[in-house]
Design a protein around this motif. Structure first.
Motif, PDB file in Angstrom:
ATOM      1  N   THR A 230       0.855  -1.175   0.000  1.00 27.42           N
ATOM      2  CA  THR A 230       0.000   0.000   0.000  1.00 27.42           C
ATOM      3  C   THR A 230       0.898   1.233   0.000  1.00 27.42           C
ATOM      4  O   THR A 230       2.120   1.118   0.107  1.00 27.42           O
ATOM      5  CB  THR A 230      -0.960   0.006   1.210  1.00 27.42           C
ATOM      6  OG1 THR A 230      -1.892   1.090   1.093  1.00 27.42           O
ATOM      7  CG2 THR A 230      -0.200   0.145   2.521  1.00 27.42           C
TER       8      THR A 230
ATOM      9  N   SER B 222      -4.205   0.612  -5.325  1.00 26.79           N
ATOM     10  CA  SER B 222      -3.643  -0.720  -5.583  1.00 26.79           C
ATOM     11  C   SER B 222      -3.602  -1.588  -4.328  1.00 26.79           C
ATOM     12  O   SER B 222      -3.212  -2.755  -4.406  1.00 26.79           O
ATOM     13  CB  SER B 222      -2.223  -0.590  -6.143  1.00 26.79           C
ATOM     14  OG  SER B 222      -1.352  -0.033  -5.157  1.00 26.79           O
ATOM     15  N   SER B 223      -3.993  -1.047  -3.178  1.00 31.37           N
ATOM     16  CA  SER B 223      -3.898  -1.791  -1.913  1.00 31.37           C
ATOM     17  C   SER B 223      -4.649  -3.124  -1.960  1.00 31.37           C
ATOM     18  O   SER B 223      -4.252  -4.092  -1.291  1.00 31.37           O
ATOM     19  CB  SER B 223      -4.439  -0.938  -0.758  1.00 31.37           C
ATOM     20  OG  SER B 223      -3.752   0.292  -0.654  1.00 31.37           O
ATOM     21  N   SER B 224      -5.699  -3.191  -2.748  1.00 35.21           N
ATOM     22  CA  SER B 224      -6.513  -4.415  -2.808  1.00 35.21           C
ATOM     23  C   SER B 224      -5.764  -5.586  -3.440  1.00 35.21           C
ATOM     24  O   SER B 224      -6.197  -6.736  -3.323  1.00 35.21           O
ATOM     25  CB  SER B 224      -7.805  -4.151  -3.582  1.00 35.21           C
ATOM     26  OG  SER B 224      -7.523  -3.703  -4.896  1.00 35.21           O
ATOM     27  N   LYS B 225      -4.639  -5.317  -4.085  1.00 37.25           N
ATOM     28  CA  LYS B 225      -3.874  -6.394  -4.720  1.00 37.25           C
ATOM     29  C   LYS B 225      -3.219  -7.308  -3.684  1.00 37.25           C
ATOM     30  O   LYS B 225      -3.161  -8.532  -3.878  1.00 37.25           O
ATOM     31  CB  LYS B 225      -2.797  -5.811  -5.636  1.00 37.25           C
ATOM     32  CG  LYS B 225      -3.350  -5.110  -6.868  1.00 37.25           C
ATOM     33  CD  LYS B 225      -2.270  -4.360  -7.616  1.00 37.25           C
ATOM     34  CE  LYS B 225      -1.118  -5.248  -8.053  1.00 37.25           C
ATOM     35  NZ  LYS B 225      -0.108  -4.488  -8.829  1.00 37.25           N
TER      36      LYS B 225
ATOM     37  N   LYS C 225      -9.060  -8.421   2.015  1.00 39.66           N
ATOM     38  CA  LYS C 225     -10.277  -7.620   1.997  1.00 39.66           C
ATOM     39  C   LYS C 225     -10.766  -7.290   3.402  1.00 39.66           C
ATOM     40  O   LYS C 225     -11.234  -6.171   3.668  1.00 39.66           O
ATOM     41  CB  LYS C 225     -11.368  -8.345   1.225  1.00 39.66           C
ATOM     42  CG  LYS C 225     -12.674  -7.540   1.114  1.00 39.66           C
ATOM     43  CD  LYS C 225     -13.750  -8.290   0.361  1.00 39.66           C
ATOM     44  CE  LYS C 225     -15.022  -7.448   0.210  1.00 39.66           C
ATOM     45  NZ  LYS C 225     -15.582  -7.021   1.509  1.00 39.66           N
ATOM     46  N   GLU C 226     -10.670  -8.239   4.319  1.00 41.14           N
ATOM     47  CA  GLU C 226     -11.181  -7.979   5.662  1.00 41.14           C
ATOM     48  C   GLU C 226     -10.414  -6.853   6.355  1.00 41.14           C
ATOM     49  O   GLU C 226     -10.987  -6.071   7.122  1.00 41.14           O
ATOM     50  CB  GLU C 226     -11.151  -9.244   6.520  1.00 41.14           C
ATOM     51  CG  GLU C 226      -9.797  -9.907   6.683  1.00 41.14           C
ATOM     52  CD  GLU C 226      -9.505 -10.967   5.632  1.00 41.14           C
ATOM     53  OE1 GLU C 226      -8.680 -11.854   5.910  1.00 41.14           O
ATOM     54  OE2 GLU C 226     -10.112 -10.896   4.537  1.00 41.14           O
TER      55      GLU C 226
ATOM     56  N   LEU D 290      -8.937  -4.339   4.658  1.00 40.03           N
ATOM     57  CA  LEU D 290      -9.353  -3.114   3.968  1.00 40.03           C
ATOM     58  C   LEU D 290     -10.735  -2.655   4.431  1.00 40.03           C
ATOM     59  O   LEU D 290     -11.001  -1.448   4.504  1.00 40.03           O
ATOM     60  CB  LEU D 290      -9.351  -3.331   2.457  1.00 40.03           C
ATOM     61  CG  LEU D 290      -7.965  -3.461   1.813  1.00 40.03           C
ATOM     62  CD1 LEU D 290      -8.105  -3.709   0.314  1.00 40.03           C
ATOM     63  CD2 LEU D 290      -7.123  -2.228   2.070  1.00 40.03           C
ATOM     64  N   ASP D 291     -11.618  -3.608   4.767  1.00 37.88           N
ATOM     65  CA  ASP D 291     -12.927  -3.237   5.302  1.00 37.88           C
ATOM     66  C   ASP D 291     -12.765  -2.518   6.643  1.00 37.88           C
ATOM     67  O   ASP D 291     -13.463  -1.533   6.927  1.00 37.88           O
ATOM     68  CB  ASP D 291     -13.806  -4.474   5.474  1.00 37.88           C
ATOM     69  CG  ASP D 291     -14.274  -5.054   4.140  1.00 37.88           C
ATOM     70  OD1 ASP D 291     -14.194  -4.336   3.119  1.00 37.88           O
ATOM     71  OD2 ASP D 291     -14.700  -6.227   4.121  1.00 37.88           O
TER      72      ASP D 291
ATOM     73  N   GLU E  32     -11.591   0.997   5.994  1.00 39.43           N
ATOM     74  CA  GLU E  32     -12.686   1.876   5.577  1.00 39.43           C
ATOM     75  C   GLU E  32     -13.470   2.380   6.785  1.00 39.43           C
ATOM     76  O   GLU E  32     -13.889   3.547   6.834  1.00 39.43           O
ATOM     77  CB  GLU E  32     -13.614   1.153   4.603  1.00 39.43           C
ATOM     78  CG  GLU E  32     -13.044   1.010   3.200  1.00 39.43           C
ATOM     79  CD  GLU E  32     -12.739   2.347   2.561  1.00 39.43           C
ATOM     80  OE1 GLU E  32     -13.606   3.249   2.599  1.00 39.43           O
ATOM     81  OE2 GLU E  32     -11.633   2.505   2.015  1.00 39.43           O
TER      82      GLU E  32
END
Length: 348
Positions: free
Chosen positions: A268, A310-313, A317-318, A320-321, A324
Protein backbone atom coordinates in the motif's frame (compact mmCIF):
# COMPACT_ATOMS: atom_id res chain seq x y z
CA UNK A 1 -17.31 58.23 -79.65
CA UNK A 2 -14.16 58.68 -77.59
CA UNK A 3 -16.04 60.80 -75.02
CA UNK A 4 -18.82 58.18 -74.73
CA UNK A 5 -16.25 55.40 -74.21
CA UNK A 6 -14.44 57.37 -71.45
CA UNK A 7 -17.77 58.14 -69.74
CA UNK A 8 -18.69 54.47 -69.80
CA UNK A 9 -15.32 53.47 -68.29
CA UNK A 10 -15.64 56.08 -65.51
CA UNK A 11 -19.14 54.86 -64.68
CA UNK A 12 -17.93 51.25 -64.45
CA UNK A 13 -15.03 52.25 -62.18
CA UNK A 14 -17.39 54.15 -59.85
CA UNK A 15 -19.73 51.17 -59.64
CA UNK A 16 -16.80 48.86 -58.87
CA UNK A 17 -15.73 51.18 -56.08
CA UNK A 18 -19.21 51.23 -54.57
CA UNK A 19 -19.41 47.44 -54.63
CA UNK A 20 -15.98 47.18 -52.97
CA UNK A 21 -17.07 49.67 -50.33
CA UNK A 22 -20.04 47.49 -49.43
CA UNK A 23 -17.88 44.40 -49.02
CA UNK A 24 -16.19 43.13 -45.81
CA UNK A 25 -13.49 45.23 -44.31
CA UNK A 26 -9.90 44.14 -44.64
CA UNK A 27 -8.65 42.39 -41.52
CA UNK A 28 -6.57 45.38 -40.47
CA UNK A 29 -9.68 47.58 -40.62
CA UNK A 30 -11.85 45.34 -38.43
CA UNK A 31 -12.50 46.47 -34.90
CA UNK A 32 -11.96 44.20 -31.87
CA UNK A 33 -14.96 41.99 -31.34
CA UNK A 34 -15.79 41.82 -35.07
CA UNK A 35 -15.05 38.06 -35.41
CA UNK A 36 -11.30 38.45 -34.96
CA UNK A 37 -10.90 38.91 -31.19
CA UNK A 38 -7.36 37.99 -30.14
CA UNK A 39 -6.95 34.56 -28.55
CA UNK A 40 -6.91 34.55 -24.75
CA UNK A 41 -3.35 34.53 -23.46
CA UNK A 42 -2.75 31.27 -21.55
CA UNK A 43 -1.82 31.40 -17.88
CA UNK A 44 1.84 30.64 -17.23
CA UNK A 45 2.33 28.48 -14.13
CA UNK A 46 5.71 27.11 -13.13
CA UNK A 47 7.21 25.23 -10.20
CA UNK A 48 10.57 24.93 -8.49
CA UNK A 49 11.24 21.32 -7.47
CA UNK A 50 12.72 20.27 -4.19
CA UNK A 51 16.13 18.60 -4.26
CA UNK A 52 14.70 15.19 -5.14
CA UNK A 53 14.13 16.36 -8.72
CA UNK A 54 11.09 16.10 -10.95
CA UNK A 55 11.52 12.34 -11.51
CA UNK A 56 11.78 11.28 -7.87
CA UNK A 57 8.82 8.84 -8.30
CA UNK A 58 7.31 10.59 -5.30
CA UNK A 59 6.65 14.15 -4.12
CA UNK A 60 8.03 16.32 -6.92
CA UNK A 61 6.81 14.00 -9.65
CA UNK A 62 3.28 14.16 -8.24
CA UNK A 63 3.43 17.97 -8.29
CA UNK A 64 4.60 18.01 -11.90
CA UNK A 65 1.84 15.58 -12.90
CA UNK A 66 -0.70 17.99 -11.40
CA UNK A 67 0.76 20.86 -13.40
CA UNK A 68 0.78 18.77 -16.57
CA UNK A 69 -2.88 17.96 -15.99
CA UNK A 70 -3.60 21.69 -15.68
CA UNK A 71 -1.82 22.20 -18.99
CA UNK A 72 -3.88 19.50 -20.68
CA UNK A 73 -7.29 20.30 -19.19
CA UNK A 74 -7.08 24.04 -18.50
CA UNK A 75 -4.75 25.19 -21.24
CA UNK A 76 -2.13 26.68 -18.92
CA UNK A 77 1.48 26.90 -20.00
CA UNK A 78 3.43 24.71 -17.56
CA UNK A 79 7.14 24.57 -16.80
CA UNK A 80 9.56 23.80 -13.98
CA UNK A 81 13.02 24.55 -12.68
CA UNK A 82 14.81 21.61 -11.09
CA UNK A 83 16.79 22.07 -7.87
CA UNK A 84 19.86 19.95 -7.28
CA UNK A 85 20.64 21.58 -3.92
CA UNK A 86 18.96 24.04 -1.57
CA UNK A 87 21.17 26.84 -2.89
CA UNK A 88 19.32 26.54 -6.23
CA UNK A 89 15.95 27.61 -4.82
CA UNK A 90 16.43 31.39 -4.96
CA UNK A 91 18.07 31.33 -8.40
CA UNK A 92 15.31 29.14 -9.83
CA UNK A 93 12.62 31.43 -8.44
CA UNK A 94 14.36 34.48 -9.97
CA UNK A 95 14.42 32.69 -13.33
CA UNK A 96 10.68 32.06 -13.17
CA UNK A 97 9.92 35.63 -12.08
CA UNK A 98 11.94 36.94 -15.05
CA UNK A 99 9.92 34.63 -17.32
CA UNK A 100 6.76 36.49 -16.21
CA UNK A 101 4.88 33.50 -14.87
CA UNK A 102 1.43 34.20 -13.47
CA UNK A 103 1.98 31.77 -10.57
CA UNK A 104 5.16 30.25 -9.16
CA UNK A 105 5.08 27.15 -6.95
CA UNK A 106 7.66 26.14 -4.36
CA UNK A 107 7.49 22.37 -3.85
CA UNK A 108 8.33 21.48 -0.29
CA UNK A 109 8.83 22.60 3.29
CA UNK A 110 12.49 23.44 2.76
CA UNK A 111 11.54 26.25 0.38
CA UNK A 112 9.44 28.11 2.95
CA UNK A 113 11.76 30.99 3.77
CA UNK A 114 12.91 31.39 0.16
CA UNK A 115 9.33 31.75 -1.08
CA UNK A 116 8.53 34.24 1.69
CA UNK A 117 11.55 36.37 0.79
CA UNK A 118 10.66 36.27 -2.92
CA UNK A 119 7.07 37.26 -2.11
CA UNK A 120 8.33 40.30 -0.22
CA UNK A 121 10.72 41.25 -3.03
CA UNK A 122 8.05 40.84 -5.73
CA UNK A 123 4.72 41.90 -4.19
CA UNK A 124 2.93 41.80 -7.57
CA UNK A 125 3.98 38.22 -8.28
CA UNK A 126 1.68 35.38 -7.17
CA UNK A 127 3.28 32.44 -5.34
CA UNK A 128 2.13 29.16 -3.79
CA UNK A 129 3.95 26.60 -1.68
CA UNK A 130 3.39 22.97 -0.77
CA UNK A 131 3.86 21.88 2.87
CA UNK A 132 4.36 25.27 4.46
CA UNK A 133 1.94 27.32 6.56
CA UNK A 134 2.98 30.84 7.57
CA UNK A 135 -0.07 31.36 9.78
CA UNK A 136 -0.83 35.01 10.52
CA UNK A 137 2.36 35.99 8.67
CA UNK A 138 1.24 34.58 5.31
CA UNK A 139 2.04 37.19 2.63
CA UNK A 140 -0.97 38.37 0.60
CA UNK A 141 0.66 37.05 -2.58
CA UNK A 142 1.27 33.52 -1.25
CA UNK A 143 -1.07 30.53 -0.95
CA UNK A 144 0.08 27.85 1.49
CA UNK A 145 -1.03 24.25 0.93
CA UNK A 146 -0.63 21.66 3.68
CA UNK A 147 -1.84 18.10 4.18
CA UNK A 148 -2.91 15.92 7.09
CA UNK A 149 -0.21 13.34 6.35
CA UNK A 150 -0.85 11.67 9.69
CA UNK A 151 -4.24 10.39 8.47
CA UNK A 152 -3.16 8.07 5.62
CA UNK A 153 -0.09 7.16 7.68
CA UNK A 154 -2.39 5.90 10.45
CA UNK A 155 -4.23 3.75 7.91
CA UNK A 156 -1.10 2.20 6.39
CA UNK A 157 0.24 1.70 9.93
CA UNK A 158 -2.91 -0.22 10.77
CA UNK A 159 -2.37 -2.38 7.68
CA UNK A 160 1.24 -3.02 8.71
CA UNK A 161 0.19 -3.92 12.25
CA UNK A 162 -2.35 -6.39 10.93
CA UNK A 163 -0.13 -7.96 8.26
CA UNK A 164 3.21 -8.33 10.04
CA UNK A 165 4.23 -11.92 10.73
CA UNK A 166 7.24 -11.06 12.89
CA UNK A 167 5.63 -8.36 15.06
CA UNK A 168 8.37 -6.03 13.84
CA UNK A 169 7.93 -3.23 11.31
CA UNK A 170 9.99 -0.20 10.31
CA UNK A 171 9.75 3.49 9.44
CA UNK A 172 12.33 5.47 7.46
CA UNK A 173 12.01 9.26 7.57
CA UNK A 174 13.74 11.60 5.17
CA UNK A 175 14.63 14.58 7.35
CA UNK A 176 13.78 15.18 10.99
CA UNK A 177 11.25 18.00 10.80
CA UNK A 178 7.51 18.52 11.46
CA UNK A 179 6.10 17.39 8.09
CA UNK A 180 7.84 14.02 8.39
CA UNK A 181 6.84 13.75 12.07
CA UNK A 182 3.23 13.63 10.90
CA UNK A 183 3.97 10.50 8.85
CA UNK A 184 6.04 9.04 11.70
CA UNK A 185 3.56 9.43 14.56
CA UNK A 186 0.47 8.76 12.48
CA UNK A 187 2.07 5.49 11.41
CA UNK A 188 3.04 4.56 14.98
CA UNK A 189 -0.51 5.20 16.17
CA UNK A 190 -1.97 3.05 13.40
CA UNK A 191 0.40 0.16 14.07
CA UNK A 192 -0.38 0.20 17.78
CA UNK A 193 -4.13 0.43 17.13
CA UNK A 194 -3.87 -2.78 15.08
CA UNK A 195 -1.50 -4.61 17.42
CA UNK A 196 -0.01 -3.05 20.59
CA UNK A 197 2.68 -5.75 20.70
CA UNK A 198 4.36 -4.75 17.43
CA UNK A 199 7.84 -3.22 17.68
CA UNK A 200 8.41 -0.24 15.35
CA UNK A 201 11.99 0.47 14.28
CA UNK A 202 12.53 4.12 13.36
CA UNK A 203 15.44 5.82 11.62
CA UNK A 204 15.84 9.16 9.83
CA UNK A 205 18.13 9.26 6.79
CA UNK A 206 18.71 13.05 6.88
CA UNK A 207 18.24 13.08 3.12
CA UNK A 208 15.51 12.91 0.50
CA UNK A 209 17.90 11.99 -2.31
CA UNK A 210 20.25 9.30 -0.96
CA UNK A 211 18.96 5.98 -2.31
CA UNK A 212 22.08 4.20 -1.02
CA UNK A 213 21.27 5.37 2.51
CA UNK A 214 17.72 4.12 2.08
CA UNK A 215 19.06 0.74 1.01
CA UNK A 216 21.43 0.54 3.95
CA UNK A 217 18.76 1.36 6.55
CA UNK A 218 16.30 -1.07 4.98
CA UNK A 219 18.82 -3.92 4.85
CA UNK A 220 19.52 -3.45 8.56
CA UNK A 221 15.83 -3.29 9.52
CA UNK A 222 14.94 -6.37 7.50
CA UNK A 223 17.96 -8.21 8.95
CA UNK A 224 16.70 -7.31 12.45
CA UNK A 225 13.36 -8.94 11.81
CA UNK A 226 11.15 -6.25 10.29
CA UNK A 227 8.98 -7.68 7.53
CA UNK A 228 7.25 -4.41 6.52
CA UNK A 229 8.83 -0.94 6.20
CA UNK A 230 7.09 2.37 5.53
CA UNK A 231 9.09 5.31 4.22
CA UNK A 232 8.48 9.04 4.06
CA UNK A 233 11.82 9.85 2.50
CA UNK A 234 11.34 10.78 -1.16
CA UNK A 235 13.96 9.27 -3.45
CA UNK A 236 15.83 7.91 -0.41
CA UNK A 237 12.88 5.59 0.15
CA UNK A 238 13.23 4.22 -3.37
CA UNK A 239 16.33 2.42 -2.11
CA UNK A 240 14.23 0.72 0.57
CA UNK A 241 11.70 -0.43 -2.03
CA UNK A 242 14.48 -1.96 -4.12
CA UNK A 243 15.73 -3.93 -1.11
CA UNK A 244 12.18 -5.15 -0.38
CA UNK A 245 11.90 -6.36 -3.97
CA UNK A 246 15.26 -8.12 -3.87
CA UNK A 247 14.61 -9.82 -0.51
CA UNK A 248 10.95 -10.63 -1.04
CA UNK A 249 9.85 -8.38 1.85
CA UNK A 250 6.97 -5.95 2.12
CA UNK A 251 7.20 -2.17 1.73
CA UNK A 252 4.80 0.76 2.06
CA UNK A 253 5.18 3.69 -0.32
CA UNK A 254 4.46 7.37 0.08
CA UNK A 255 2.97 10.37 -1.77
CA UNK A 256 2.18 8.42 -4.97
CA UNK A 257 0.92 4.88 -5.46
CA UNK A 258 4.34 3.18 -5.51
CA UNK A 259 3.10 -0.35 -6.17
CA UNK A 260 4.26 -0.15 -9.83
CA UNK A 261 7.85 0.15 -8.54
CA UNK A 262 7.63 -3.33 -6.98
CA UNK A 263 4.19 -4.88 -7.72
CA UNK A 264 4.73 -7.93 -5.47
CA UNK A 265 6.17 -6.00 -2.56
CA UNK A 266 4.58 -2.56 -2.11
CA UNK A 267 1.40 -3.53 -0.29
CA UNK A 268 0.00 0.00 0.00
CA UNK A 269 1.05 3.66 -0.07
CA UNK A 270 0.13 6.70 2.02
CA UNK A 271 -0.96 8.91 -0.83
CA UNK A 272 -0.67 12.66 -0.61
CA UNK A 273 -2.47 14.25 -3.54
CA UNK A 274 -0.02 17.03 -4.30
CA UNK A 275 -1.15 16.69 -7.92
CA UNK A 276 -4.75 17.52 -6.99
CA UNK A 277 -3.67 20.54 -4.96
CA UNK A 278 -1.59 21.92 -7.84
CA UNK A 279 -4.45 21.41 -10.29
CA UNK A 280 -7.10 22.91 -8.00
CA UNK A 281 -5.13 26.10 -7.39
CA UNK A 282 -4.53 26.44 -11.15
CA UNK A 283 -8.26 26.02 -11.82
CA UNK A 284 -9.13 28.62 -9.20
CA UNK A 285 -6.63 31.04 -10.69
CA UNK A 286 -8.08 30.57 -14.16
CA UNK A 287 -11.55 31.21 -12.71
CA UNK A 288 -10.33 34.48 -11.25
CA UNK A 289 -9.91 33.19 -7.70
CA UNK A 290 -6.63 33.25 -5.80
CA UNK A 291 -6.49 32.53 -2.06
CA UNK A 292 -3.52 34.81 -1.37
CA UNK A 293 -2.73 35.19 2.32
CA UNK A 294 -4.45 31.90 3.18
CA UNK A 295 -3.52 28.28 3.90
CA UNK A 296 -5.47 25.45 2.28
CA UNK A 297 -5.61 22.17 4.22
CA UNK A 298 -6.17 18.76 2.59
CA UNK A 299 -7.10 15.70 4.65
CA UNK A 300 -9.20 12.57 4.17
CA UNK A 301 -12.35 14.66 4.35
CA UNK A 302 -11.19 16.92 1.52
CA UNK A 303 -9.95 14.04 -0.64
CA UNK A 304 -6.36 15.23 -0.34
CA UNK A 305 -4.92 12.07 1.24
CA UNK A 306 -5.77 8.36 1.22
CA UNK A 307 -4.30 4.91 0.81
CA UNK A 308 -3.35 3.76 -2.69
CA UNK A 309 -6.02 2.19 -4.93
CA UNK A 310 -3.64 -0.72 -5.58
CA UNK A 311 -3.90 -1.79 -1.91
CA UNK A 312 -6.51 -4.42 -2.81
CA UNK A 313 -3.87 -6.39 -4.72
CA UNK A 314 -1.92 -7.50 -1.64
CA UNK A 315 -3.95 -6.46 1.42
CA UNK A 316 -6.73 -8.90 2.46
CA UNK A 317 -10.28 -7.62 2.00
CA UNK A 318 -11.18 -7.98 5.66
CA UNK A 319 -8.35 -5.64 6.62
CA UNK A 320 -9.35 -3.11 3.97
CA UNK A 321 -12.93 -3.24 5.30
CA UNK A 322 -11.57 -2.35 8.75
CA UNK A 323 -9.54 0.46 7.19
CA UNK A 324 -12.69 1.88 5.58
CA UNK A 325 -14.38 1.92 8.97
CA UNK A 326 -11.38 3.70 10.50
CA UNK A 327 -11.40 6.21 7.66
CA UNK A 328 -15.01 7.09 8.41
CA UNK A 329 -14.17 7.62 12.08
CA UNK A 330 -11.26 9.91 11.20
CA UNK A 331 -13.44 11.96 8.87
CA UNK A 332 -16.17 12.26 11.50
CA UNK A 333 -13.66 13.30 14.16
CA UNK A 334 -14.23 10.23 16.33
CA UNK A 335 -10.55 9.35 15.87
CA UNK A 336 -8.03 12.18 16.16
CA UNK A 337 -4.78 10.99 14.63
CA UNK A 338 -1.61 12.30 16.32
CA UNK A 339 0.70 14.49 14.22
CA UNK A 340 3.44 15.05 16.80
CA UNK A 341 5.31 13.11 19.47
CA UNK A 342 3.41 14.98 22.17
CA UNK A 343 0.04 14.08 20.65
CA UNK A 344 1.11 10.45 20.27
CA UNK A 345 2.22 10.25 23.90
CA UNK A 346 -1.05 11.80 25.04
CA UNK A 347 -2.99 9.32 22.92
CA UNK A 348 -1.21 6.39 24.55
Amino acid sequence: MFKKTMALLLTMMLLAGLVAGCGPKAPEQQQPGENNAPAEKPLKIAMVTDVGGVNDRSFNQSAWEGLQRAQKELGVQASYQESKQEADYATNIETLVDAENDLIWGIGFLMGETIKTAAQNYPDQKFAIIDYAYGDETPENVVGVVFKEEEPSYLVGYIAGKMTKTNKVGFIGGMDFPVIHKFHYGYLAGVKAANPNVEVMVQYANSFTDEAKGRSIAEQMYANGADIIFHAAGATGNGMIEVAREKGKYAIGVDKDQNPDAPDNVITSAMKRVDNAIFNVAKDLKDGKYAGGETVVYGLKEGGVDIAPSSSKLVPKEILDEVEALKAKIISGEIKVPATKEEFEAMK
